[in-house]
Design an enzyme around this catalytic site. Structure first.
Site, PDB file in Angstrom:
ATOM      1  N   ASN A 150       0.808  -1.233   0.000  1.00 34.91           N
ATOM      2  CA  ASN A 150       0.000   0.000   0.000  1.00 34.91           C
ATOM      3  C   ASN A 150       0.836   1.275   0.000  1.00 34.91           C
ATOM      4  OD1 ASN A 150       0.691  -0.676   2.668  1.00 34.91           O
ATOM      5  ND2 ASN A 150      -0.987   0.539   3.477  1.00 34.91           N
ATOM      6  N   GLU A 248       3.738  -5.384  12.193  1.00 35.60           N
ATOM      7  CA  GLU A 248       2.812  -4.257  11.997  1.00 35.60           C
ATOM      8  C   GLU A 248       1.717  -4.760  11.081  1.00 35.60           C
ATOM      9  OE1 GLU A 248       2.988  -1.535  13.610  1.00 35.60           O
ATOM     10  OE2 GLU A 248       5.027  -1.628  14.386  1.00 35.60           O
ATOM     11  N   CYS A 282      -3.344   1.174   6.409  1.00 34.00           N
ATOM     12  CA  CYS A 282      -3.686   0.396   7.610  1.00 34.00           C
ATOM     13  C   CYS A 282      -4.389   1.251   8.652  1.00 34.00           C
ATOM     14  CB  CYS A 282      -2.424  -0.225   8.193  1.00 34.00           C
ATOM     15  SG  CYS A 282      -1.146   0.999   8.513  1.00 34.00           S
ATOM     16  N   GLU A 461       7.296   0.493  16.288  1.00 31.32           N
ATOM     17  CA  GLU A 461       8.344   1.065  15.453  1.00 31.32           C
ATOM     18  C   GLU A 461       8.377   2.568  15.698  1.00 31.32           C
ATOM     19  OE1 GLU A 461       7.130  -0.136  11.479  1.00 31.32           O
ATOM     20  OE2 GLU A 461       8.483  -1.844  11.578  1.00 31.32           O
TER      21      GLU A 461
HETATM   22  P1  NAD Z   1       0.401  -9.453   2.931  1.00 34.84           P
HETATM   23  O1  NAD Z   1       0.469  -9.972   4.316  1.00 34.84           O
HETATM   24  O2  NAD Z   1      -0.300 -10.238   1.912  1.00 34.84           O
HETATM   25  O3  NAD Z   1       1.855  -9.198   2.346  1.00 34.84           O
HETATM   26  C1  NAD Z   1       2.812  -8.378   3.000  1.00 34.84           C
HETATM   27  C2  NAD Z   1       4.185  -8.797   2.571  1.00 34.84           C
HETATM   28  O4  NAD Z   1       4.411 -10.109   3.072  1.00 34.84           O
HETATM   29  C3  NAD Z   1       4.380  -8.890   1.063  1.00 34.84           C
HETATM   30  O5  NAD Z   1       5.694  -8.514   0.736  1.00 34.84           O
HETATM   31  C4  NAD Z   1       4.182 -10.364   0.805  1.00 34.84           C
HETATM   32  O6  NAD Z   1       4.803 -10.823  -0.362  1.00 34.84           O
HETATM   33  C5  NAD Z   1       4.838 -10.961   2.030  1.00 34.84           C
HETATM   34  N1  NAD Z   1       4.447 -12.321   2.367  1.00 34.84           N
HETATM   35  C6  NAD Z   1       3.345 -13.019   2.004  1.00 34.84           C
HETATM   36  N2  NAD Z   1       3.406 -14.273   2.503  1.00 34.84           N
HETATM   37  C7  NAD Z   1       4.553 -14.360   3.205  1.00 34.84           C
HETATM   38  C8  NAD Z   1       5.170 -15.391   3.956  1.00 34.84           C
HETATM   39  N3  NAD Z   1       4.644 -16.609   4.066  1.00 34.84           N
HETATM   40  N4  NAD Z   1       6.338 -15.118   4.563  1.00 34.84           N
HETATM   41  C9  NAD Z   1       6.901 -13.891   4.479  1.00 34.84           C
HETATM   42  N5  NAD Z   1       6.373 -12.890   3.761  1.00 34.84           N
HETATM   43  C10 NAD Z   1       5.209 -13.114   3.134  1.00 34.84           C
HETATM   44  O7  NAD Z   1      -0.204  -7.990   3.081  1.00 34.84           O
HETATM   45  P2  NAD Z   1      -0.535  -6.983   1.900  1.00 34.84           P
HETATM   46  O8  NAD Z   1      -1.794  -7.442   1.260  1.00 34.84           O
HETATM   47  O9  NAD Z   1       0.689  -6.755   1.079  1.00 34.84           O
HETATM   48  O10 NAD Z   1      -0.772  -5.633   2.692  1.00 34.84           O
HETATM   49  C11 NAD Z   1      -1.978  -5.243   3.213  1.00 34.84           C
HETATM   50  C12 NAD Z   1      -1.998  -5.459   4.706  1.00 34.84           C
HETATM   51  O11 NAD Z   1      -0.908  -4.782   5.319  1.00 34.84           O
HETATM   52  C13 NAD Z   1      -3.236  -4.897   5.352  1.00 34.84           C
HETATM   53  O12 NAD Z   1      -3.721  -5.816   6.289  1.00 34.84           O
HETATM   54  C14 NAD Z   1      -2.733  -3.640   6.050  1.00 34.84           C
HETATM   55  O13 NAD Z   1      -3.516  -3.247   7.158  1.00 34.84           O
HETATM   56  C15 NAD Z   1      -1.372  -4.071   6.460  1.00 34.84           C
HETATM   57  N6  NAD Z   1      -0.518  -2.929   6.719  1.00 34.84           N
HETATM   58  C16 NAD Z   1      -0.187  -2.653   8.018  1.00 34.84           C
HETATM   59  C17 NAD Z   1       0.599  -1.547   8.313  1.00 34.84           C
HETATM   60  C18 NAD Z   1       0.963  -1.212   9.732  1.00 34.84           C
HETATM   61  O14 NAD Z   1       1.860  -0.390   9.925  1.00 34.84           O
HETATM   62  N7  NAD Z   1       0.337  -1.809  10.740  1.00 34.84           N
HETATM   63  C19 NAD Z   1       1.049  -0.718   7.275  1.00 34.84           C
HETATM   64  C20 NAD Z   1       0.695  -1.036   5.966  1.00 34.84           C
HETATM   65  C21 NAD Z   1      -0.093  -2.139   5.697  1.00 34.84           C
END
Ligand code: NAD
Length: 480
Positions: A150, A248, A282, A461
């Site tokens: 995002n 996060e 998020c 963080e």
């Molecule tokens: P996601 O969990 O699908 O992917 C995040 C990252 O993890 C990507 O790089 C993905 O390739 C990787 N990933 C996927 N499977 C993995 C595994 N088994 N091992 C290690 N890495 C793996 O999330 P997304 O769809 O990319 O992002 C959206 C989510 O992120 C939403 O839930 C949003 O709320 C959250 N988010 C949280 C914050 C925060 O600061 N709390 C900030 C931004 C986004």
């Protein structure tokens, strides 16, 4: 077709298996580049390079690492326009948003931690003349930095800057859905002369690259930003290996409007909190609780405000909203809207895909959507949708809104709008969220502890919290 490459041991290289995934431009729905479909072999190579680089990098002075981060920032800044266009094309967000938020924040992240490391200190505990203890803060080793789609360059730099500043080396894994700015950043590293192996960026699918990275025995620290389910999975891998882990994760953030709030200001913030970046932050306020005395008036004003949002070509300066990130994600959001209707929700605005003209007709655009009439306990008000969708819910008093706000498994952020400062403090203290805003939203000081409670994450963080996370404390006791 543009080919994205891995950045390992200071070089831009093809994935070892030679395979690639398609990378889509969400604004047109067309493939415009390919991204390495890396696997454990590339991860092993990157971890090895990072381990070798660690021997020297961890011994460099803070001043040297600070200067190197500043150099990265200065070179990135020279390429700002290229990064703005790339981020928008890869993610679907308006260029104006990338120019206002993503790029300035990426630069600030690098500069902030370049400075923070010079101002860091560690503890000393005096035992009344018998002994003194001092605590060393030492880097840990090879850090895995995994980030979401995002805010691609913003989140990548938010993680790698403190990891590198504290003397760790890094293997980063950006989202396979938005890999472009991380690739461009690897070119910045080469231009800046970052020593080889200090930062490695391996692209590819979540599990195929993520699992070998988080389970690698030579990676003792993992910093992850992404979805809650992925966070749970990573935790199940890293916990038995006793790795240091920061998570996060997702949110379902309440935005609470009391009847004494500044009306215009809170309508404006409610709209921004719901729809900025197509609702894909998020911290977005996706549950909007409005005091029953002002509910009808507020609802009308919000609909009016949101209906003026211009959804269009992310490249044009007058687009407020662009495309959501992928076809799958668009379909998920649309199916959630259908589910909301089935549960008795009334769509007050939007609820549909928007089809634009010409090249953009296959793009993933969704009209800003406002829904009312849903029980606060139903799935739509409990699960993260992560799109331009807000559910509005009336409340009668503080006690009731606190119960409803705290009813989800998440606890990332909340906003409270009221002119009564005692009420603001009272309610803030009772909301289960790591970050609370009063009369504002998304106002960030990089020194604050940032992160979520409950299923929104583990750890914090920001500022010294990040520097603490990426270092291991070692206490030394001296008998006097
Ligand atoms: P996601 O969990 O699908 O992917 C995040 C990252 O993890 C990507 O790089 C993905 O390739 C990787 N990933 C996927 N499977 C993995 C595994 N088994 N091992 C290690 N890495 C793996 O999330 P997304 O769809 O990319 O992002 C959206 C989510 O992120 C939403 O839930 C949003 O709320 C959250 N988010 C949280 C914050 C925060 O600061 N709390 C900030 C931004 C986004």
């Amino acid at each position: 077709m543009k080919k994205i490459l891995n950045y390992i041991d200071g070089e831009l290289i093809e994935p070892i298996n030679g395979e690639y995934l398609d990378n889509f431009n969400p604004s047109t729905g067309k493939v415009y580049s390919v991204v390495p479909d890396s696997d454990h072999d590339d991860i092993n190579k990157a971890v090895k390079a990072a381990q070798i680089a660690y021997n020297e990098w961890s011994q460099t002075s803070k001043e040297y690492r600070s200067e190197m981060l500043l150099k990265l920032a200065n070179i990135l800044e020279l390429h700002t326009q290229e990064f703005i266009e790339a981020e928008s094309k890869d993610n679907g967000k308006p260029e104006t948003l990338a120019a206002k938020v993503d790029l300035p924040r990426a630069l600030t992240n690098l500069r902030f931690f370049a400075s923070a490391i010079l101002h860091d200190s560690s503890e000393m505990h005096d035992m009344d003349g018998e002994a003194i203890n001092y605590t060393l803060r030492q880097p840990i080793g090879v850090a895995a930095c995994i980030s979401a789609w995002n805010l691609p360059i913003y989140l990548l730099t938010w993680k790698i800057a403190p990891a590198l500043a504290t003397g760790n080396t890094v293997v980063a894994k950006p989202s396979e859905i938005t890999p472009m700015t991380a690739y461009l950043f690897s070119k910045v590293c080469i231009e800046a002369g970052l020593p080889k192996g200090v930062l490695n960026i391996v692209h590819g699918a979540g599990k195929k690259v993520g699992d070998p990275l988080t389970s690698h025995p030579d990676v003792p620290v993992v910093s992850f930003t992404g979805g809650t389910a992925t966070g749970q999975h990573i935790s199940s891998i890293t916990s038995p290996m006793f790795k240091k882990l920061s998570l996060e994760l997702g949110g379902k953030n309440p935005n609470i409007i009391f009847d004494d709030a500044d009306f215009e200001k809170s309508v404006s913030f409610a709209s921004r909190a719901a729809f900025t970046n197509q609702g894909q932050i998020c911290l977005c306020g996706s549950r909007l609780f409005i005091h029953e005395k002002i509910y009808e008036k507020f609802k009308k004003a919000l609909i009016q405000k949101a209906s003026k949002l211009n959804i269009g070509n992310p490249r044009s300066a007058d687009s407020n909203l662009g495309a959501v990130v992928s076809k799958d994600h668009m379909n998920k959001i649309l199916s959630k809207i259908k589910e909301a209707e089935k549960l008795g929700g009334k769509i007050l605005l939007g609820g549909t895909r928007k089809i634009l003209q010409g090249d953009l007709k296959e793009g993933y655009y969704i009209n800003p959507t406002i829904i009312e009439g849903l029980d606060y306990k139903c799935s739509i008000n409990q699960e993260e949708i992560f799109g331009p969708v807000v559910s509005i819910i009336p409340f009668k008093d503080e006690e009731q809104v606190i119960t409803m706000a705290n009813s989800t498994k998440y606890g990332l952020s909340a906003s409270i709008f009221t002119e009564n400062i005692s009420k603001a403090h009272r309610v803030a203290a009772k909301i289960d969220s790591g970050v609370i805003w009063i009369n504002t939203w998304l106002l960030r000081d990089l020194r604050i502890p940032f992160g979520g409670m409950k299923h929104s994450g583990i750890g914090r963080e920001g500022g010294f919290n990040s520097l603490r996370f990426f270092t291991e404390p070692k206490n030394i006791c001296i008998k006097l």
